[in-house]
Design an enzyme around this catalytic site. Structure first.
Site, PDB file in Angstrom:
ATOM      1  N   LYS A 297       1.062  -1.201   0.077  1.00 15.43           N
ATOM      2  CA  LYS A 297      -0.058   0.160   0.120  1.00 15.43           C
ATOM      3  C   LYS A 297       0.772   1.285  -0.005  1.00 15.43           C
ATOM      4  O   LYS A 297       1.733   1.277   0.817  1.00 15.43           O
ATOM      5  CB  LYS A 297      -0.712  -0.031   1.091  1.00 15.43           C
TER       6      LYS A 297
ATOM      7  N   ASP B  45      -1.256  -1.670  -4.025  1.00 16.72           N
ATOM      8  CA  ASP B  45      -2.787  -1.732  -4.024  1.00 16.72           C
ATOM      9  C   ASP B  45      -3.281  -0.368  -4.091  1.00 16.72           C
ATOM     10  O   ASP B  45      -2.760   0.692  -4.149  1.00 16.72           O
ATOM     11  CB  ASP B  45      -2.860  -2.276  -2.490  1.00 16.72           C
TER      12      ASP B  45
ATOM     13  N   GLN C 279     -10.495  -0.033  -8.853  1.00 16.75           N
ATOM     14  CA  GLN C 279     -11.947  -0.345  -8.356  1.00 16.75           C
ATOM     15  C   GLN C 279     -12.993  -0.194  -9.020  1.00 16.75           C
ATOM     16  O   GLN C 279     -13.182   0.699  -9.491  1.00 16.75           O
ATOM     17  CB  GLN C 279     -11.811   0.399  -6.808  1.00 16.75           C
TER      18      GLN C 279
ATOM     19  N   ARG D   6      -4.983  -5.489 -11.421  1.00 18.10           N
ATOM     20  CA  ARG D   6      -5.775  -6.066 -10.584  1.00 18.10           C
ATOM     21  C   ARG D   6      -7.391  -5.480 -10.660  1.00 18.10           C
ATOM     22  O   ARG D   6      -7.272  -4.136 -10.115  1.00 18.10           O
ATOM     23  CB  ARG D   6      -5.422  -6.408  -9.393  1.00 18.10           C
TER      24      ARG D   6
ATOM     25  N   LYS E 203     -13.605  -4.703  -6.649  1.00 12.34           N
ATOM     26  CA  LYS E 203     -14.962  -3.934  -6.499  1.00 12.34           C
ATOM     27  C   LYS E 203     -14.444  -2.753  -5.882  1.00 12.34           C
ATOM     28  O   LYS E 203     -15.015  -1.560  -6.050  1.00 12.34           O
ATOM     29  CB  LYS E 203     -15.919  -4.614  -5.721  1.00 12.34           C
TER      30      LYS E 203
ATOM     31  N   ALA F 213     -13.171  -1.457  -1.429  1.00 12.56           N
ATOM     32  CA  ALA F 213     -13.306  -2.137  -0.170  1.00 12.56           C
ATOM     33  C   ALA F 213     -13.660  -0.972   1.055  1.00 12.56           C
ATOM     34  O   ALA F 213     -13.899  -1.275   2.025  1.00 12.56           O
ATOM     35  CB  ALA F 213     -12.069  -2.776   0.433  1.00 12.56           C
TER      36      ALA F 213
ATOM     37  N   THR G  38     -12.495 -11.210  -7.333  1.00 11.30           N
ATOM     38  CA  THR G  38     -13.456 -10.957  -6.491  1.00 11.30           C
ATOM     39  C   THR G  38     -14.045 -12.537  -6.269  1.00 11.30           C
ATOM     40  O   THR G  38     -13.448 -13.488  -6.757  1.00 11.30           O
ATOM     41  CB  THR G  38     -14.533 -10.703  -7.789  1.00 11.30           C
TER      42      THR G  38
ATOM     43  N   ARG H 289     -12.400  -4.497   7.447  1.00 10.30           N
ATOM     44  CA  ARG H 289     -13.068  -4.800   6.013  1.00 10.30           C
ATOM     45  C   ARG H 289     -13.514  -6.034   5.737  1.00 10.30           C
ATOM     46  O   ARG H 289     -14.685  -6.072   5.188  1.00 10.30           O
ATOM     47  CB  ARG H 289     -11.953  -3.953   5.021  1.00 10.30           C
TER      48      ARG H 289
ATOM     49  N   ILE I 246     -14.244  -8.475   7.834  1.00  8.49           N
ATOM     50  CA  ILE I 246     -15.423  -8.961   8.827  1.00  8.49           C
ATOM     51  C   ILE I 246     -16.660  -8.314   8.109  1.00  8.49           C
ATOM     52  O   ILE I 246     -17.865  -8.968   8.362  1.00  8.49           O
ATOM     53  CB  ILE I 246     -15.066  -8.593  10.254  1.00  8.49           C
TER      54      ILE I 246
ATOM     55  N   GLU J 270     -17.571  -7.526   5.378  1.00 12.34           N
ATOM     56  CA  GLU J 270     -17.965  -8.180   3.919  1.00 12.34           C
ATOM     57  C   GLU J 270     -18.347  -9.709   4.287  1.00 12.34           C
ATOM     58  O   GLU J 270     -18.900 -10.211   3.240  1.00 12.34           O
ATOM     59  CB  GLU J 270     -16.827  -8.122   3.112  1.00 12.34           C
TER      60      GLU J 270
END
Ligand SMILES: Cc1cc2nc3c(=O)[nH]c(=O)nc-3n(C[C@H](O)[C@H](O)[C@H](O)COP(=O)(O)OP(=O)(O)OC[C@H]3O[C@@H](n4cnc5c(N)ncnc54)[C@H](O)[C@@H]3O)c2cc1C
Length: 307
Positions: A91, A125, A154, A175, A178, A180, A218, A280, A282, A284
């Site tokens: 990141k 990322d 994203q 990559r 969706k 997060a 995904t 994040r 948990i 989802e």
């Protein structure tokens, strides 16, 4: 569903930390690089590729960033010496983007160069929308010099169509996920899950048609189905894409894809800073809804105790 999700987001911080840790464990290799290497070997034996991710975002100082850089250095060496089928993911905020842009670019540039020497791939990322432009700028400056670096786009982000047009023309390795960061505003992201899925498929088709390598990240079976349809329609070979899934999520779907002959990669986080990432995940996890409802009374007690 929107209000339900909001409720969960509000209640999660009151879930007792030991309980959080138990749930978080399913998503994480362990606290050390050594534990992550052991897990990587297991996944490799199972024909899965791996991406190692050192947990941590928003370090307080440059010294913290340098500490993270040293762990990534060791991870690259471990991948090389162990002959692991693995890359790394990092990141920009962890490498100092919010502290000093130039410092961050030098850190990531150093790791990409080291990784290139050892034929290891580095994925940058994508974090929240406020860092998107700087992340793309940073990626592009490295993409001109190195071929072992990729970025993330994203599907929920409104600007992604423009970003894909730019990055797709440059043959970037992408990559596609969706997105997060659930607190993003409607100004920046699509809030309707159906639109997010439509956006995902639209972006995927554009990228694959332009010949870009895509990590299809995904666990949503509807998107997996749409992706398989696209791969078939475009007549793509197995080196044009891979499916990517998070460690601890949808292992059955992962197995189905692998057994059908598709390349699959597992994103494997490790490290001590597990809380933000786990929150994040948990959130989802559809089963978390059941847990929160079953323990609603205890959670309320916790809230009043803390206040
Ligand atoms: C390899 C990889 C890398 C990623 N990198 C980034 C990144 O750089 N930036 C970023 O913003 N996001 C990233 N993400 C996260 C992504 O944006 C989503 O937040 C996350 O993947 C959930 O979206 P989904 O596509 O699985 O769809 P969802 O609709 O959220 O989930 C589909 C189904 O998968 C299952 N599922 C999903 N999540 C969980 C869970 N935590 N626990 C249990 N079951 C679950 C459920 O059955 C759910 O119904 C990444 C995801 C992957 C797979």
């Amino acid at each position: 569903m929107f209000w339900f999700n909001r409720l969960i987001a509000i209640l999660l911080p009151f879930v007792p930390k030991p309980v959080m840790k138990i749930v978080a464990k399913q998503y994480i290799a362990g606290e050390t690089l050594e534990q992550a290497v052991v897990k990587t070997k297991e996944l490799n034996r199972d024909h899965l590729r791996v991406t190692l991710d050192l947990l941590g975002e928003d370090p307080g100082s440059k010294t913290d960033c340098t500490g993270a850089l040293r762990v990534y250095e060791r991870a690259i060496e471990a991948i090389h010496t162990g002959g692991l089928r693995a890359g790394i993911s990092l990141k920009p905020s962890h490498m100092g983007l919010k502290l000093d842009k130039q410092f961050c670019l030098e850190n990531i540039g150093y790791l990409v160069k080291l990784a290139e020497k050892h034929q290891v791939f580095v994925r940058i990322d994508m974090e929240d929308a406020s860092l998107c432009q700087e992340t793309i700028d940073l990626f592009l400056s490295l993409h001109y010099q190195f071929s072992n670096v990729g970025i993330v786009i994203q599907g929920y982000l409104r600007r992604s169509i423009d970003d894909i047009n730019l990055l797709g023309d440059k043959g970037a390795n992408i990559r596609l996920c969706k997105g997060a960061y659930y607190w993003e505003t409607r100004k920046n992201v699509y809030k309707d899950p159906e639109i997010v899925n439509e956006s995902y498929v639209y972006l995927l088709e554009k990228l694959l048609s332009k010949g870009c390598f895509v990590g299809i990240a995904t666990h949503d079976e509807k998107l997996v189905f749409q992706s398989l349809r696209l791969i078939d329609r475009l007549g793509l070979s197995k080196d044009a894409y891979e499916f990517q899934m998070l460690y601890g999520v949808e292992e059955q779907l992962r197995r189905i894809l692998l057994d059908s002959g598709h390349p699959v990669r597992v994103y494997l986080p490790f490290g001590k800073e597990w809380l933000a990432y786990s929150l994040r995940r948990i959130r989802e996890n559809p089963k978390m809804v059941g847990y929160i409802l079953a323990n609603f009374g205890n959670l309320l007690k916790n809230i009043f105790k803390k206040n």
